[in-house]
Write a protein that holds these residues in place. Structure first.
Motif, PDB file in Angstrom:
ATOM      1  N   ALA A   6      -8.027 -16.156  -4.153  1.00 16.51           N
ATOM      2  CA  ALA A   6      -8.819 -15.562  -3.080  1.00 16.51           C
ATOM      3  C   ALA A   6      -9.503 -16.604  -2.196  1.00 16.51           C
ATOM      4  N   VAL A   7      -9.598 -17.841  -2.661  1.00 14.61           N
ATOM      5  CA  VAL A   7     -10.265 -18.867  -1.854  1.00 14.61           C
ATOM      6  C   VAL A   7      -9.286 -19.839  -1.218  1.00 14.61           C
ATOM      7  N   LEU A   8      -8.022 -19.496  -1.229  1.00 15.56           N
ATOM      8  CA  LEU A   8      -7.064 -20.306  -0.490  1.00 15.56           C
ATOM      9  C   LEU A   8      -7.466 -20.289   0.983  1.00 15.56           C
ATOM     10  N   PRO A   9      -7.228 -21.360   1.717  1.00 12.32           N
ATOM     11  CA  PRO A   9      -7.591 -21.365   3.133  1.00 12.32           C
ATOM     12  C   PRO A   9      -7.006 -20.176   3.907  1.00 12.32           C
ATOM     13  N   PHE A  10      -5.868 -19.703   3.469  1.00  9.15           N
ATOM     14  CA  PHE A  10      -5.208 -18.548   4.084  1.00  9.15           C
ATOM     15  C   PHE A  10      -4.633 -17.719   2.943  1.00  9.15           C
ATOM     16  N   PRO A  11      -5.425 -16.746   2.384  1.00  8.99           N
ATOM     17  CA  PRO A  11      -4.996 -16.035   1.172  1.00  8.99           C
ATOM     18  C   PRO A  11      -3.977 -14.920   1.424  1.00  8.99           C
ATOM     19  N   HIS A  12      -3.092 -15.128   2.375  1.00 14.59           N
ATOM     20  CA  HIS A  12      -2.071 -14.131   2.704  1.00 14.59           C
ATOM     21  C   HIS A  12      -0.934 -14.241   1.684  1.00 14.59           C
ATOM     22  N   ALA A  13      -0.690 -13.148   0.970  1.00 11.63           N
ATOM     23  CA  ALA A  13       0.263 -13.166  -0.141  1.00 11.63           C
ATOM     24  C   ALA A  13       1.666 -13.622   0.287  1.00 11.63           C
ATOM     25  N   ASN A  14       2.184 -13.078   1.360  1.00 13.87           N
ATOM     26  CA  ASN A  14       3.554 -13.439   1.743  1.00 13.87           C
ATOM     27  C   ASN A  14       3.656 -14.782   2.421  1.00 13.87           C
ATOM     28  N   PHE A  15       2.554 -15.458   2.599  1.00 15.91           N
ATOM     29  CA  PHE A  15       2.590 -16.855   3.019  1.00 15.91           C
ATOM     30  C   PHE A  15       2.804 -17.747   1.794  1.00 15.91           C
ATOM     31  N   HIS A  16       2.120 -17.420   0.693  1.00 22.83           N
ATOM     32  CA  HIS A  16       2.166 -18.274  -0.501  1.00 22.83           C
ATOM     33  C   HIS A  16       3.226 -17.862  -1.517  1.00 22.83           C
ATOM     34  N   GLU A  61      -1.801  -7.348   2.262  1.00 19.34           N
ATOM     35  CA  GLU A  61      -1.078  -8.586   1.962  1.00 19.34           C
ATOM     36  C   GLU A  61      -1.992  -9.776   1.699  1.00 19.34           C
ATOM     37  N   CYS A  62      -3.296  -9.538   1.475  1.00 19.82           N
ATOM     38  CA  CYS A  62      -4.219 -10.634   1.173  1.00 19.82           C
ATOM     39  C   CYS A  62      -4.832 -10.438  -0.202  1.00 19.82           C
ATOM     40  N   TRP A  63      -5.023 -11.543  -0.909  1.00 18.16           N
ATOM     41  CA  TRP A  63      -5.681 -11.493  -2.197  1.00 18.16           C
ATOM     42  C   TRP A  63      -7.181 -11.468  -1.998  1.00 18.16           C
ATOM     43  N   GLN A  64      -7.859 -10.727  -2.857  1.00 20.12           N
ATOM     44  CA  GLN A  64      -9.311 -10.608  -2.818  1.00 20.12           C
ATOM     45  C   GLN A  64      -9.891 -11.417  -3.975  1.00 20.12           C
ATOM     46  N   ALA A  65     -11.178 -11.347  -4.136  1.00 17.06           N
ATOM     47  CA  ALA A  65     -11.826 -12.028  -5.255  1.00 17.06           C
ATOM     48  C   ALA A  65     -11.255 -11.509  -6.573  1.00 17.06           C
ATOM     49  N   GLY A  70     -10.671  -2.717  -6.948  1.00 15.41           N
ATOM     50  CA  GLY A  70     -11.132  -1.366  -6.678  1.00 15.41           C
ATOM     51  C   GLY A  70     -11.833  -1.216  -5.338  1.00 15.41           C
ATOM     52  N   ASN A  71     -12.423  -2.287  -4.850  1.00 16.14           N
ATOM     53  CA  ASN A  71     -13.122  -2.243  -3.572  1.00 16.14           C
ATOM     54  C   ASN A  71     -12.182  -2.333  -2.375  1.00 16.14           C
ATOM     55  N   PHE A  72     -10.907  -2.498  -2.628  1.00 17.41           N
ATOM     56  CA  PHE A  72      -9.972  -2.697  -1.531  1.00 17.41           C
ATOM     57  C   PHE A  72      -8.820  -1.701  -1.527  1.00 17.41           C
ATOM     58  N   LEU A  73      -8.975  -0.581  -2.215  1.00 19.37           N
ATOM     59  CA  LEU A  73      -7.939   0.446  -2.199  1.00 19.37           C
ATOM     60  C   LEU A  73      -7.857   1.053  -0.805  1.00 19.37           C
ATOM     61  N   SER A  74      -6.660   1.077  -0.267  1.00 20.95           N
ATOM     62  CA  SER A  74      -6.457   1.634   1.067  1.00 20.95           C
ATOM     63  C   SER A  74      -4.983   1.967   1.249  1.00 20.95           C
ATOM     64  N   THR A  75      -4.628   2.362   2.441  1.00 26.35           N
ATOM     65  CA  THR A  75      -3.218   2.626   2.742  1.00 26.35           C
ATOM     66  C   THR A  75      -2.419   1.336   2.832  1.00 26.35           C
ATOM     67  N   GLN A  76      -3.098   0.195   2.802  1.00 22.65           N
ATOM     68  CA  GLN A  76      -2.430  -1.107   2.880  1.00 22.65           C
ATOM     69  C   GLN A  76      -2.299  -1.785   1.511  1.00 22.65           C
ATOM     70  N   THR A  77      -2.648  -1.047   0.450  1.00 20.91           N
ATOM     71  CA  THR A  77      -2.603  -1.603  -0.897  1.00 20.91           C
ATOM     72  C   THR A  77      -1.171  -1.596  -1.431  1.00 20.91           C
ATOM     73  N   GLU A  78      -0.813  -2.678  -2.103  1.00 22.87           N
ATOM     74  CA  GLU A  78       0.474  -2.788  -2.799  1.00 22.87           C
ATOM     75  C   GLU A  78       1.679  -2.683  -1.867  1.00 22.87           C
ATOM     76  N   GLU A  79       1.719  -3.468  -0.847  1.00 19.70           N
ATOM     77  CA  GLU A  79       2.869  -3.451   0.048  1.00 19.70           C
ATOM     78  C   GLU A  79       4.111  -3.919  -0.700  1.00 19.70           C
ATOM     79  N   SER A  80       5.205  -3.247  -0.481  1.00 16.62           N
ATOM     80  CA  SER A  80       6.424  -3.513  -1.253  1.00 16.62           C
ATOM     81  C   SER A  80       7.002  -4.895  -1.000  1.00 16.62           C
ATOM     82  N   CYS A  81       6.796  -5.457   0.178  1.00 19.16           N
ATOM     83  CA  CYS A  81       7.366  -6.778   0.458  1.00 19.16           C
ATOM     84  C   CYS A  81       6.742  -7.852  -0.439  1.00 19.16           C
ATOM     85  N   THR A  82       5.444  -7.746  -0.706  1.00 20.50           N
ATOM     86  CA  THR A  82       4.836  -8.737  -1.596  1.00 20.50           C
ATOM     87  C   THR A  82       5.286  -8.516  -3.027  1.00 20.50           C
TER      88      THR A  82
END
Length: 91
Positions: A6-16, A61-65, A70-82
């Motif tokens: 979560a503390v990567l300079p750019f915590p975007h899952a499909n980047f890493h 597509e971003c990692w959280q702490a 649970g604080n980040f459940l949304s329609t964007q949770t668990e995208e299949s590409c990641t």
């Protein structure tokens, strides 16, 4: 182990994730211990601190702490590409 996802300079899952997929493939081809250690540390942190029971690991597509999913459940949770990339790493 240490969990810095979560503390990567750019915590975007499909980047890493493709980077770690590359480390996994490099280990398969060369047996390089450093590549294996990177994959093991990454997968350990992901599974222990960033995974839903269904296998998803991020929101938008971003990692959280760690353990704060649970604080980040949304329609964007668990995208299949990641998750596709996570499956490539876990094999």
């Amino acid at each position: 182990g240490r969990d810095d996802l979560a503390v990567l300079p750019f915590p975007h899952a499909n980047f890493h994730l493709p980077e770690v997929v590359g480390n996994a493939r490099a280990y398969e081809l060369t047996g390089n211990g450093t590549d294996a250690a990177i994959v093991d540390a990454f997968l350990g942190a992901l599974l222990a601190n960033h995974s839903y029971a269904t296998g998803g690991s991020n929101s938008g597509e971003c990692w959280q702490a760690p353990r704060d999913l649970g604080n980040f459940l949304s329609t964007q949770t668990e995208e299949s590409c990641t998750q596709y990339n996570v499956l490539k790493i876990s094999r």
